[in-house]
Enzyme design. Structure first.
Site, short mmCIF file in Angstrom:
data_model
loop_
_atom_site.label_atom_id
_atom_site.label_comp_id
_atom_site.label_asym_id
_atom_site.label_seq_id
_atom_site.Cartn_x
_atom_site.Cartn_y
_atom_site.Cartn_z
CD GLU A 175 -11.54 16.06 6.21
OE1 GLU A 175 -11.08 15.05 6.09
OE2 GLU A 175 -12.80 16.27 6.92
CB CYS B 138 -8.74 14.14 18.88
SG CYS B 138 -8.33 14.46 20.67
ZN LIG Z 1 -12.53 13.36 10.53
ZN LIG Z 2 -6.68 15.83 19.81
#
Ligand SMILES: [Zn+2]
Ligand SMILES: [Zn+2]
Length: 188
Positions: free
Chosen positions: A138, A148
């Site tokens: 967070e 990602c």
């Molecule tokens: Zn997230």
């Molecule tokens: Zn990453």
């Protein structure tokens, strides 16, 4: 010619308990986060949970409303806020969330981190790693990082606690580089 940065470099992470939070959780987080982010980590006075944000039928608080309440905490340049709460959170369209964030502010619930989906209690070491992992995730968002696609990166989206346990609190190479830029105040 030197280019002026619009954003200030990160210098402090402010841990803000929302409602009653185990002091042990706060001090562990303070120590663990200091080892990951190059910033001071301070524990702030608690903010009262507003019962208006509680949805009785679900037994949960609206994460977005709590995040908005965090704005009432004094904010200065280079400070990012991390609200910590023991109550369970949801966000419209989701059954629950471990946390949410927007620019400069993050919120984390530890309500679901101490148990396995089967109901069993987890060891203190597993709990500590989960809390750190979700806090780093967070805070990454609050500093400007997106999700990602690499499942081993802390910025991978956790659909359930198994994702959190697998990825852990570490950034992949690409996110680590992006974070360095963001923390220096280089914008996104
Ligand atoms: Zn997230
Ligand atoms: Zn990453």
């Amino acid at each position: 010619m030197e280019q002026e940065n619009r954003e200030t470099a990160l210098r402090e992470i402010a841990l803000v308990p929302m409602g009653e939070v185990d002091p042990e959780v706060l001090s562990l987080l303070r120590d663990d986060l200091a080892g990951i982010f190059a910033a001071e980590v301070e524990i702030y006075p608690a903010v009262t949970l507003n019962r208006k944000h509680f949805v009785r039928g679900r037994g949960q608080y609206v994460a977005d409303d709590l995040l908005r309440d965090l704005a009432s905490v004094v904010q200065g340049p280079g400070i990012v806020l991390l609200g910590i709460t023991g109550v369970d959170l949801f966000s419209p369209g989701m059954n629950f969330v471990f946390g949410i964030a927007n620019c400069g502010r993050a919120l984390l619930s530890v309500a679901r981190l101490g148990r396995e989906p089967s109901g069993g209690e987890v060891s203190p070491a597993v709990f500590r790693r989960r809390v750190l992992t979700e806090a780093v995730h967070e805070l990454g968002h609050a500093l400007g990082l997106q999700h990602c696609e690499f499942p081993g990166c802390v910025m991978y989206f956790s659909n359930w606690i198994g994702d959190t346990d697998r990825k852990g609190p570490g950034f992949c190479f690409r996110c680590a580089r992006a974070l360095e830029r963001l923390m220096a105040g280089g914008g996104r």
